[in-house]
Design a protein around this motif. Structure first.
Motif, short mmCIF file in Angstrom:
data_model
loop_
_atom_site.label_atom_id
_atom_site.label_comp_id
_atom_site.label_asym_id
_atom_site.label_seq_id
_atom_site.Cartn_x
_atom_site.Cartn_y
_atom_site.Cartn_z
N GLN A 59 2.90 3.30 4.49
CA GLN A 59 3.86 4.09 5.27
C GLN A 59 3.26 5.40 5.77
OE1 GLN A 59 7.10 3.24 6.21
NE2 GLN A 59 6.28 1.25 5.58
N GLY A 60 2.21 5.87 5.12
CA GLY A 60 1.55 7.07 5.59
C GLY A 60 1.89 8.31 4.78
N THR A 61 0.99 9.28 4.87
CA THR A 61 1.21 10.59 4.24
C THR A 61 0.79 11.67 5.23
OG1 THR A 61 0.72 11.93 2.26
CG2 THR A 61 -1.10 10.61 3.13
N GLN A 62 1.60 12.70 5.33
CA GLN A 62 1.39 13.75 6.34
C GLN A 62 0.34 14.75 5.85
OE1 GLN A 62 2.97 14.34 9.53
NE2 GLN A 62 1.32 15.86 9.65
N VAL A 63 -0.61 15.03 6.70
CA VAL A 63 -1.59 16.09 6.48
C VAL A 63 -1.43 17.10 7.60
CG1 VAL A 63 -4.03 16.67 6.39
CG2 VAL A 63 -3.21 14.60 5.27
N THR A 64 -1.21 18.35 7.24
CA THR A 64 -1.06 19.42 8.22
C THR A 64 -2.05 20.51 7.89
OG1 THR A 64 1.29 18.94 8.48
CG2 THR A 64 0.50 21.06 9.30
N VAL A 65 -2.88 20.86 8.86
CA VAL A 65 -3.90 21.88 8.68
C VAL A 65 -3.57 23.05 9.60
CG1 VAL A 65 -6.35 22.40 8.66
CG2 VAL A 65 -5.57 20.07 8.18
N SER A 66 -3.31 24.19 9.02
CA SER A 66 -2.99 25.38 9.81
C SER A 66 -4.25 26.19 10.09
CB SER A 66 -1.96 26.24 9.08
OG SER A 66 -2.50 26.72 7.87
N SER A 67 -4.23 26.86 11.22
CA SER A 67 -5.42 27.64 11.62
C SER A 67 -5.35 29.07 11.06
CB SER A 67 -5.53 27.68 13.13
OG SER A 67 -4.34 28.21 13.69
N LEU A 105 0.84 -1.19 0.00
CA LEU A 105 0.00 0.00 0.00
C LEU A 105 0.88 1.24 0.00
CD1 LEU A 105 -2.48 -1.18 2.79
CD2 LEU A 105 -2.86 -1.26 0.33
N VAL A 106 0.57 2.18 -0.88
CA VAL A 106 1.33 3.42 -0.96
C VAL A 106 0.37 4.60 -1.00
CG1 VAL A 106 3.00 4.76 -2.28
CG2 VAL A 106 3.20 2.27 -2.21
N GLU A 107 0.49 5.44 0.02
CA GLU A 107 -0.38 6.62 0.12
C GLU A 107 0.23 7.83 -0.58
OE1 GLU A 107 -0.54 4.49 4.20
OE2 GLU A 107 0.96 5.04 2.70
N SER A 108 -0.62 8.74 -0.99
CA SER A 108 -0.18 10.00 -1.58
C SER A 108 -1.28 11.04 -1.38
CB SER A 108 0.12 9.83 -3.07
OG SER A 108 -1.03 9.44 -3.78
N GLY A 109 -0.92 12.29 -1.60
CA GLY A 109 -1.92 13.35 -1.57
C GLY A 109 -1.90 14.24 -0.35
N GLY A 110 -1.04 13.92 0.61
CA GLY A 110 -0.98 14.76 1.80
C GLY A 110 -0.35 16.11 1.50
N GLY A 111 -0.39 16.99 2.49
CA GLY A 111 0.22 18.30 2.30
C GLY A 111 -0.15 19.26 3.40
N LEU A 112 0.21 20.51 3.20
CA LEU A 112 -0.07 21.59 4.15
C LEU A 112 -1.19 22.46 3.57
CD1 LEU A 112 0.56 23.40 6.60
CD2 LEU A 112 2.33 24.50 5.20
N VAL A 113 -2.28 22.56 4.33
CA VAL A 113 -3.42 23.35 3.89
C VAL A 113 -3.91 24.21 5.05
CG1 VAL A 113 -4.16 21.67 2.16
CG2 VAL A 113 -5.07 21.54 4.49
N GLN A 114 -4.81 25.13 4.74
CA GLN A 114 -5.40 25.97 5.77
C GLN A 114 -6.74 25.38 6.21
OE1 GLN A 114 -5.57 29.91 3.99
NE2 GLN A 114 -3.56 30.41 4.86
N ALA A 115 -7.14 25.77 7.38
CA ALA A 115 -8.43 25.33 7.90
C ALA A 115 -9.54 25.71 6.91
CB ALA A 115 -8.70 25.96 9.25
N GLY A 116 -10.43 24.75 6.68
CA GLY A 116 -11.51 24.96 5.73
C GLY A 116 -11.23 24.44 4.33
N ASP A 117 -9.96 24.16 4.05
CA ASP A 117 -9.59 23.64 2.73
C ASP A 117 -9.94 22.16 2.60
OD1 ASP A 117 -6.51 25.58 2.19
OD2 ASP A 117 -8.64 26.09 1.99
N SER A 118 -9.69 21.65 1.41
CA SER A 118 -9.94 20.24 1.11
C SER A 118 -8.66 19.58 0.62
CB SER A 118 -11.01 20.10 0.03
OG SER A 118 -12.25 20.62 0.45
N TYR A 129 -1.59 10.06 7.90
CA TYR A 129 -2.71 9.22 7.49
C TYR A 129 -2.19 7.96 6.81
CZ TYR A 129 -6.10 12.84 8.59
OH TYR A 129 -6.89 13.76 9.25
N HIS A 130 -2.69 6.83 7.30
CA HIS A 130 -2.28 5.53 6.77
C HIS A 130 -3.49 4.83 6.15
CE1 HIS A 130 1.59 5.44 9.00
NE2 HIS A 130 0.92 6.16 9.87
N CYS A 131 -3.28 4.17 5.03
CA CYS A 131 -4.32 3.26 4.57
C CYS A 131 -3.97 1.85 5.03
CB CYS A 131 -4.52 3.32 3.06
SG CYS A 131 -3.17 2.67 2.06
N ALA A 132 -5.00 1.04 5.17
CA ALA A 132 -4.82 -0.31 5.67
C ALA A 132 -5.76 -1.26 4.93
CB ALA A 132 -5.10 -0.36 7.17
N ALA A 133 -5.38 -2.53 4.89
CA ALA A 133 -6.17 -3.53 4.19
C ALA A 133 -6.40 -4.75 5.07
CB ALA A 133 -5.46 -3.95 2.90
#
Length: 118
Positions: free
Chosen positions: A110-118, A4-17, A94-98
């Motif tokens: 292995q996981g992907t980092q999601v960071t949400v700033s206020s 399993l390989v995750e992708s798509g994480g990142g740094l976003v602001q509160a309210g974003d997607s 965030y990790h996906c699992a099966a």
């Protein structure tokens, strides 16, 4: 074995997607129930969302219900997590699992980092 390989994480602001993806390989994807888990710094790993191997059942943690949507594409061997209205408390790895059919989750990415700033 399932890889399993995750992708798509990142740094976003509160309210974003954000949309996370998990690419699976190694076994017949459609035989596996899939889930998303997350672990914030200094905290235990927690369940976020799950989808059955048949794809007709989903469940969510109360903290994300109505904001996150889990989905799967068996033709592409891909699991997704659409995250809307993100909050700072969603910050985590965030990790996906099966799991085979309805068994225990025993394959992890292995996981992907999601960071949400206020």
């Amino acid at each position: 074995q399932v890889q399993l390989v995750e992708s798509g994480g990142g740094l976003v602001q509160a309210g974003d997607s954000l949309r996370l993806s998990c690419a699976a390989s190694g076994r017949t994807f459609s035989n596996y129930g899939m889930g998303w888990f997350r672990q914030a710094l200094g905290k235990k790993r927690e369940f976020v969302a799950g989808i059955s191997w048949t794809g007709d059942y989903t469940n969510y943690a109360d903290s994300v219900k109505g904001r996150f949507t889990i989905s799967r594409d068996n033709a592409k061997n891909t699991l997704s997590l659409q995250m809307n209205s993100l909050k700072p408390e969603d910050t985590a790895v965030y990790h996906c699992a099966a799991r085979y059919r309805d068994g225990l989750y025993n394959y992890w990415g292995q996981g992907t980092q999601v960071t949400v700033s206020s």
